[in-house]
Design a protein around this motif. Structure first.
Motif, PDB file in Angstrom:
ATOM      1  N   ALA A 205       5.143   7.593  -2.974  1.00 12.90           N
ATOM      2  CA  ALA A 205       5.231   6.376  -3.786  1.00 12.90           C
ATOM      3  C   ALA A 205       6.678   6.146  -4.195  1.00 12.90           C
ATOM      4  O   ALA A 205       7.466   7.100  -4.289  1.00 12.90           O
ATOM      5  CB  ALA A 205       4.340   6.475  -5.028  1.00 12.90           C
ATOM      6  N   LEU A 368       7.294   2.131   6.693  1.00 14.88           N
ATOM      7  CA  LEU A 368       6.302   2.015   5.617  1.00 14.88           C
ATOM      8  C   LEU A 368       6.961   2.177   4.247  1.00 14.88           C
ATOM      9  O   LEU A 368       6.590   1.482   3.280  1.00 14.88           O
ATOM     10  CB  LEU A 368       5.209   3.068   5.805  1.00 14.88           C
ATOM     11  N   ILE A 369       7.931   3.083   4.160  1.00 17.63           N
ATOM     12  CA  ILE A 369       8.663   3.260   2.900  1.00 17.63           C
ATOM     13  C   ILE A 369       9.442   1.996   2.565  1.00 17.63           C
ATOM     14  O   ILE A 369       9.470   1.552   1.402  1.00 17.63           O
ATOM     15  CB  ILE A 369       9.576   4.495   2.984  1.00 17.63           C
ATOM     16  N   ASP A 371       8.667  -1.053   3.411  1.00 14.96           N
ATOM     17  CA  ASP A 371       7.672  -2.017   2.919  1.00 14.96           C
ATOM     18  C   ASP A 371       7.403  -1.801   1.438  1.00 14.96           C
ATOM     19  O   ASP A 371       7.340  -2.758   0.645  1.00 14.96           O
ATOM     20  CB  ASP A 371       6.358  -1.858   3.686  1.00 14.96           C
ATOM     21  N   ALA A 372       7.221  -0.532   1.064  1.00 11.43           N
ATOM     22  CA  ALA A 372       6.900  -0.209  -0.327  1.00 11.43           C
ATOM     23  C   ALA A 372       8.077  -0.497  -1.252  1.00 11.43           C
ATOM     24  O   ALA A 372       7.892  -0.955  -2.389  1.00 11.43           O
ATOM     25  CB  ALA A 372       6.481   1.258  -0.430  1.00 11.43           C
ATOM     26  N   ARG A 375       8.165  -4.255  -1.866  1.00  5.53           N
ATOM     27  CA  ARG A 375       7.069  -4.669  -2.756  1.00  5.53           C
ATOM     28  C   ARG A 375       7.314  -4.188  -4.177  1.00  5.53           C
ATOM     29  O   ARG A 375       7.082  -4.935  -5.143  1.00  5.53           O
ATOM     30  CB  ARG A 375       5.744  -4.124  -2.226  1.00  5.53           C
ATOM     31  N   SER A 376       7.794  -2.974  -4.325  1.00  4.78           N
ATOM     32  CA  SER A 376       8.068  -2.442  -5.663  1.00  4.78           C
ATOM     33  C   SER A 376       9.138  -3.260  -6.371  1.00  4.78           C
ATOM     34  O   SER A 376       9.004  -3.590  -7.559  1.00  4.78           O
ATOM     35  CB  SER A 376       8.509  -0.980  -5.562  1.00  4.78           C
ATOM     36  N   TRP A 382       5.391   0.934  -9.549  1.00  5.71           N
ATOM     37  CA  TRP A 382       5.215   1.961  -8.517  1.00  5.71           C
ATOM     38  C   TRP A 382       4.323   1.413  -7.403  1.00  5.71           C
ATOM     39  O   TRP A 382       3.316   0.747  -7.663  1.00  5.71           O
ATOM     40  CB  TRP A 382       4.569   3.199  -9.096  1.00  5.71           C
ATOM     41  N   VAL A 383       4.721   1.703  -6.153  1.00  6.18           N
ATOM     42  CA  VAL A 383       3.921   1.291  -5.001  1.00  6.18           C
ATOM     43  C   VAL A 383       3.716   2.497  -4.092  1.00  6.18           C
ATOM     44  O   VAL A 383       4.670   3.208  -3.752  1.00  6.18           O
ATOM     45  CB  VAL A 383       4.614   0.157  -4.213  1.00  6.18           C
ATOM     46  N   ASP A 384       2.471   2.734  -3.698  1.00  6.97           N
ATOM     47  CA  ASP A 384       2.161   3.827  -2.791  1.00  6.97           C
ATOM     48  C   ASP A 384       2.619   3.492  -1.369  1.00  6.97           C
ATOM     49  O   ASP A 384       2.628   2.327  -0.969  1.00  6.97           O
ATOM     50  CB  ASP A 384       0.663   4.112  -2.784  1.00  6.97           C
ATOM     51  N   ILE A 385       2.955   4.527  -0.611  1.00 11.85           N
ATOM     52  CA  ILE A 385       3.366   4.337   0.783  1.00 11.85           C
ATOM     53  C   ILE A 385       2.151   4.103   1.660  1.00 11.85           C
ATOM     54  O   ILE A 385       1.170   4.843   1.577  1.00 11.85           O
ATOM     55  CB  ILE A 385       4.156   5.562   1.305  1.00 11.85           C
TER      56      ILE A 385
END
Length: 386
Positions: A205, A368-369, A371-372, A375-376, A382-385
């Motif tokens: 995250a 993917l990181i 992307d997070a 978004r964060s 906090w955003v999960d991977i």
């Protein structure tokens, strides 16, 4: 560790004629791999760079390159937006591939490339070369051996100054060429890949803040080489919304915590990557601007500075070292060390079970990181991977 092989048995072509493409080509020639030719954004640019660095052939298209039976491996160093289609075509032609990071410009694209690479059985590497500073390989093996104990805290930065001025320009500033994340995508992912590789822990995250300090830049009319200084020629104004800098908090799979500062506008920092990993028994720290020294911290005895010397290092670190102790190994040497490992896998006929080089799966994880992180920063949480 790579197996012994004869580099002269292989031919490699390089896609891209900029700064990093030249580094790839020179490392390959040092290794003994024949560089069959270059492919550029135009036949004229490819021929000019091929002539400049002494490579005999300039391909006119990727199709022509892949029709050359002398090509076993293709190195992709073109702008980010071309990676997906080029890598797809290379894998379909049955060639091994080394792709510059990022693997693609979206996680949807990178996920497809992971599947294609897995189905092909070919060696498919992402060029996270910083793993191959010998002391980073040594630290990786230290952690695997339990030398630091349980990993608790992973901190550091990656700072540069080559985009400090509003007259500084590079294709990476254009989101159509480089993607939505610039500083994080370009250099922050290097730090995340490296520290995950050393610690053995995946990011689960993130909490991120992105900053664009230079809202308007002056783009030169005509091509600009990476890391070159802005000139006084004709320019056009361009509005900026990609990140000059970022602050990122990280959570890891084992419960460890981390923090990362990223900037391409930090005056005087030419290429400063620093990490510290704190464990329950010991700590370790490394800085790219003094790459031949690894700090090892202790509670109950004096701290250590390990000077890169194969005779003093573990087997993984020693295998990455190409020069005797006291002869500094730097940025270009990491490409040589990485390709020695990658081409060992090519010689073996396919990827090993646990490669030391970054795989397409690792490249997809970085997407993917990213992307997070986006978004964060947008949602302030906090955003999960994944």
């Amino acid at each position: 560790m790579s197996q012994p092989f004869n580099p002269g048995d292989f031919g490699a072509a390089v896609v891209g004629t900029g700064f990093i493409g030249t580094v790839h080509a020179e490392a390959l020639r040092r290794l003994g791999v024949k560089v069959t030719g270059l492919l550029g954004s135009s036949p004229e640019r490819a021929k000019a760079r091929a002539d400049q660095i002494g490579i005999g052939k300039a391909y006119e298209s990727l199709d022509q390159l892949l029709e050359d039976p002398a090509v076993n491996v293709v190195h992709v160093t073109s702008p980010n937006r071309f990676h997906f289609e080029q890598v797809k075509q290379i894998l379909a032609a049955g060639r091994h591939v080394v792709c510059e990071k990022p693997l693609a410009v979206s996680s949807e694209e990178s996920a497809e490339l992971v599947k294609l690479a897995a189905n092909s059985g070919l060696v498919a590497a992402v060029n996270y070369n910083i793993r191959f500073y010998p002391l980073n390989q040594h630290a990786h093996h230290m952690v695997r051996g339990g030398d630091l104990g349980e990993i608790r805290l992973i901190t550091g930065h990656y700072l540069q100054d080559w985009l400090l001025l509003d007259t500084d320009w590079n294709w990476r500033l254009d989101p159509k060429e480089g993607g939505a994340l610039r500083a994080v995508g370009d250099i922050g992912t290097h730090w995340i890949d490296l520290t995950s590789f050393i610690s053995g822990q995946k990011v689960t995250a993130v909490f991120a803040e992105l900053s664009t300090f230079i809202k308007t830049r002056r783009q030169p009319v005509g091509p600009v080489e990476t890391f070159s200084q802005g000139g006084g020629g004709e320019t056009v104004e361009r509005q900026m919304d990609t990140d000059d800098a970022a602050l990122i908090l990280l959570r890891y799979a084992n419960g460890a915590r981390g923090s990362l500062s990223v900037s391409q506008v930090s005056a005087g920092r030419k290429n400063s990557l620093q990490w510290e990993i704190d464990g329950s028994q010991s700590a370790a720290s490394w800085h790219s601007e003094s790459p031949d020294h690894l700090w090892i911290g202790h509670r109950g005895r004096p701290n250590e500075i390990l000077h890169r010397d194969a005779s003093l290092m573990n087997e993984i670190g020693a295998a990455a070292a190409g020069l005797p102790g006291g002869h500094v190994e730097g940025f270009a040497d990491t490409f040589y060390a990485m390709y020695r490992n990658v081409y060992g896998a090519v010689a073996a006929g396919g990827p090993p079970e646990k490669p030391l080089y970054a795989t397409f799966e690792d490249g997809h994880e970085e997407m993917l990181i990213c992307d997070a992180v986006l978004r964060s920063a947008d949602e302030g949480r906090w955003v999960d991977i994944g």
